[in-house]
Motif scaffolding. Structure first.
Motif, short mmCIF file in Angstrom:
data_model
loop_
_atom_site.label_atom_id
_atom_site.label_comp_id
_atom_site.label_asym_id
_atom_site.label_seq_id
_atom_site.Cartn_x
_atom_site.Cartn_y
_atom_site.Cartn_z
N VAL A 1 -54.55 -74.78 -78.11
CA VAL A 1 -54.44 -75.96 -79.17
C VAL A 1 -53.44 -76.77 -78.39
O VAL A 1 -52.33 -76.97 -78.10
N VAL A 2 -54.28 -77.92 -77.93
CA VAL A 2 -53.80 -79.13 -77.25
C VAL A 2 -52.66 -78.39 -76.07
O VAL A 2 -51.55 -78.82 -76.09
N GLY A 3 -53.11 -77.52 -75.37
CA GLY A 3 -52.54 -76.78 -74.16
C GLY A 3 -51.44 -75.88 -74.89
O GLY A 3 -50.56 -75.59 -74.04
N ASN A 4 -51.62 -75.46 -76.07
CA ASN A 4 -50.74 -74.40 -76.46
C ASN A 4 -51.59 -73.00 -76.83
O ASN A 4 -52.57 -73.25 -77.47
N THR A 5 -50.98 -71.85 -76.47
CA THR A 5 -51.63 -70.77 -76.64
C THR A 5 -51.57 -70.19 -78.08
O THR A 5 -50.41 -69.67 -78.41
N VAL A 6 -52.44 -70.17 -78.92
CA VAL A 6 -52.21 -69.54 -80.27
C VAL A 6 -52.92 -68.22 -80.33
O VAL A 6 -54.22 -68.27 -80.20
N GLY A 7 -52.37 -67.24 -80.41
CA GLY A 7 -53.24 -65.91 -80.41
C GLY A 7 -53.57 -65.40 -81.91
O GLY A 7 -53.13 -65.68 -82.87
N TRP A 8 -54.66 -64.58 -81.53
CA TRP A 8 -55.39 -63.86 -82.79
C TRP A 8 -54.21 -62.77 -83.50
O TRP A 8 -54.42 -63.00 -84.85
N PRO A 9 -53.50 -62.14 -82.92
CA PRO A 9 -52.44 -61.58 -83.60
C PRO A 9 -51.54 -62.33 -84.70
O PRO A 9 -51.40 -61.95 -85.61
N LEU A 10 -51.05 -63.45 -84.20
CA LEU A 10 -50.48 -64.45 -84.94
C LEU A 10 -51.52 -64.71 -86.14
O LEU A 10 -50.95 -64.85 -87.49
N TYR A 11 -52.64 -65.19 -86.08
CA TYR A 11 -53.68 -65.21 -87.22
C TYR A 11 -53.80 -64.31 -88.11
O TYR A 11 -53.56 -64.64 -89.32
N SER A 12 -53.91 -63.15 -87.50
CA SER A 12 -54.37 -62.05 -88.54
C SER A 12 -53.15 -61.78 -89.18
O SER A 12 -53.21 -61.03 -90.30
N SER A 13 -51.91 -62.04 -88.67
CA SER A 13 -50.66 -61.39 -89.39
C SER A 13 -49.82 -62.48 -90.35
O SER A 13 -49.38 -62.16 -91.10
N LEU A 14 -50.40 -63.93 -90.24
CA LEU A 14 -49.80 -64.88 -90.92
C LEU A 14 -50.64 -65.64 -91.95
O LEU A 14 -50.32 -66.12 -92.84
#
Lengths: 299, 295
Positions: A194-207
């Motif tokens: 995301v514009v040079g930021n790492t957004v991980g799947w564990p964050l998505y699946s938990s948030l």
């Protein structure tokens, strides 16, 4: 309170690993929680503290947009007698771990771990940090909340994240994925750029399925301040709903609109024709310090 | 768990917050300097923390730090000017670590690293990432320096239009058009805001001249300091660097210096780290370049 004057203070001296300012009467100490995994900076008042505050920062690109605001709030609160601890979640900032591995659960665990040591009476949180702080405050009896531009839900936050990701892709001349295809790819790869930021799947699946409203259901504090930082003179419906939900049983719940458009995911492009300011929306700090000082919060 | 040591350091401009990583008994050190404009030592997506840790993995004692007035460092900075680099902050951190030092600077940080390099006796190497290269003296005029007719002519040259199939070229083209449009707008509607103009005038000659840059880098080469220029080929400054490297004083310096100066262009944009790929490329290029000295 004179934020600018305090920021200009040159009275800082280094003693060992800490700094102190004799004029402001505060000192700052870097420290590590969770067996050295979680980095934090604690600001102490000169005398015996009258209370303790934990700052739950936002995440990813938003961290940089808020860091100085959090630092100045820490100074101001320390000057009022509070010990203030601001931490970096594991996977972000100076803490250990990979960004793609962080999740809502690890963020809450980091905050609770620090809270078990500093025993906060207040949590100050920004953006997605508001959900973390709401969960932490619910698990910390008699603690109160200050929420800066809280996100109403994981879905709402990820909507912004995906939009930023799409804009980044367009800027690079790529089409970018959307909808179900994007989610499938996100899960398959384990992270998105995301514009040079790492957004991980564990964050998505938990948030993604969490809402601020639900996280606040067990909130047992008696005061909260909601600070909306948007180019709007009135509270948006989601913030109105949060204020309404919290306003019961003699609690002191207040809200403030700070009219400022914060580009959370897109750092301001340096311009050579303006003198830069290190912190925008200082009203958020002023209101927070005033509110916490008025309500108190001894633990 | 962590082997990192966080602390404040006294400098002439006030305390600077730093975190040192790696073996305390390491014989070599490295200082990683972040960009300006209130970017903390983490930089985007903590890319400089990852870099500092990767360098520590090569056997160095490495450190990252927040400029005074930014991040966790107290103080106040009104503006970041390439003409007024914060070399003192870098020197203080480098001296704290000791040992033969490598300075790694990104954008504004590279300008500061070059400034600091002149004051460090035991400097071993200097890595300048996306160094803000002087625009004066290049053959190609920037969009805002071209006349309107020449700008339109350039914009619609067949090879330029054909090149727009490439996404990178499209991005640069759009940047170029925007720059020209701003220049036209400025001429048609001049700003009456006196303070802004005053700052702009000061900023006009912020970047060092090519002869000055050549002189400073040459002095380092004479001291046997290795220098790496690392650019993304989409970086705003890269075109000017690449062009100046073809002829003139910079070209002569590069020729004279031989392998003591390396120029590594990589694909993408290293000035803003707008993609994960560009971040990984930077880390890999720098660690790759620094590693052989240890072997």
């Amino acid at each position: 309170m004179q934020l600018t004057a305090h920021e200009h203070s040159t009275e800082w001296t280094v003693e060992g690993d800490v700094i102190q300012n004799a004029v402001l009467g505060i000192r700052a100490e870097p420290r590590w929680f969770s067996d050295g995994s979680v980095f934090a900076m604690t600001h102490h008042p000169a005398g015996e503290p009258i209370g303790s505050v934990v700052i739950c920062p936002p995440t990813h690109a938003e961290v940089g947009r808020n860091q100085r605001r959090e630092l100045l709030a820490s100074w101001e609160l320390a000057m009022c007698g509070y010990t203030v601890t601001r931490l970096d979640y594991r996977g972000l900032g100076h803490s250990v771990g990979n960004t793609e591995d962080m999740s809502f659960d690890t963020m809450v665990a980091d905050v609770l771990d620090a809270a078990s040591i500093v025993r906060p009476g207040w949590f100050i949180a920004t953006r997605a940090g508001a959900l973390v702080a709401a969960a932490a405050a619910s698990a910390t009896p008699e603690s109160n909340l200050v929420l800066w531009e809280p996100v109403e839900s994981g879905q709402a936050w990820f909507k912004e994240v995906f939009r930023a990701s799409m804009m980044g892709a367009l800027k690079r001349g790529e089409k970018g994925l959307s909808g179900a295809a994007r989610l499938a790819e996100f899960e398959r790869v384990g992270y998105i750029d995301v514009v040079g930021n790492t957004v991980g799947w564990p964050l998505y699946s938990s948030l993604a399925d969490r809402t601020l409203s639900r996280e606040l259901e067990s909130f047992s504090g008696d005061a909260a301040l909601v600070v909306q930082i948007q180019q709007k003179a009135a509270l948006k419906p989601a913030n109105e709903a949060i204020v309404a939900q919290l306003t019961r049983g003699g609690r002191t719940i207040e809200a403030l609109c700070v009219e400022h458009n914060e580009p959370w995911w897109f750092g301001a492009t340096p311009r050579d024709d303006v003198v830069l300011a290190s912190v925008d929306a200082p009203e958020a700090i002023t209101a927070t310090v005033e509110f916490i000082s008025r309500i108190g919060g001894h633990r | 768990m962590t082997t990192e040591e966080a602390r404040f350091l006294d400098t002439d401009l006030g305390p600077v917050f730093m975190i040192a990583t790696g073996d305390e008994s390491a014989t070599k050190s490295a200082v990683v300097c972040s960009g300006g404009w209130y970017v903390g030592s983490t930089n985007a997506n903590r890319v400089l923390i990852r870099l500092a840790r990767a360098i520590a993995g090569l056997g160095y004692r490495s450190a990252r730090f927040d400029w005074h007035g930014a991040g966790q460092s107290p103080g106040h900075v009104e503006r970041f000017s390439l003409g007024e680099p914060f070399g003192d902050d870098v020197v203080a951190v480098a001296k704290e670590l000791g040992g033969p030092t490598t300075l790694v600077g990104v954008c504004f940080g590279s300008r500061c690293a070059l400034e600091a390099a002149q004051h460090l006796d035991d400097l071993e190497a200097l890595v300048l990432v996306s160094f803000p290269f002087p625009v004066g003296g290049t053959r190609t005029k920037r969009a805002d320096q071209l006349g309107a007719r020449d700008a339109v002519r350039s914009a619609f040259r067949p090879e330029v239009v054909k090149g727009l199939l490439d996404p990178n070229a499209r991005r640069l083209y759009w940047k170029w058009v925007t720059l020209k449009w701003r220049a036209v707008k400025k001429r048609l509607f001049p700003s009456k805001a006196a303070p802004a103009k005053r700052v702009r005038e000061k900023v006009a000659d912020q970047t060092m001249s090519i002869p000055q840059l050549v002189k400073e880098v040459n002095a380092l080469v004479q001291r046997d300091v290795r220098v790496l220029f690392l650019y993304g080929d989409s970086d705003g400054h890269y075109d000017h660097f690449a062009e100046s490297a073809q002829e003139g004083p910079l070209a002569q310096l590069l020729e004279r210096a031989g392998d003591r100066i390396a120029v590594h262009p990589v694909s993408g944009d290293l000035s803003g780290f707008a993609t994960l790929e560009s971040q990984e490329r930077m880390i890999s290029e720098i660690t790759g370049w620094m590693a052989p000295r240890d072997r």
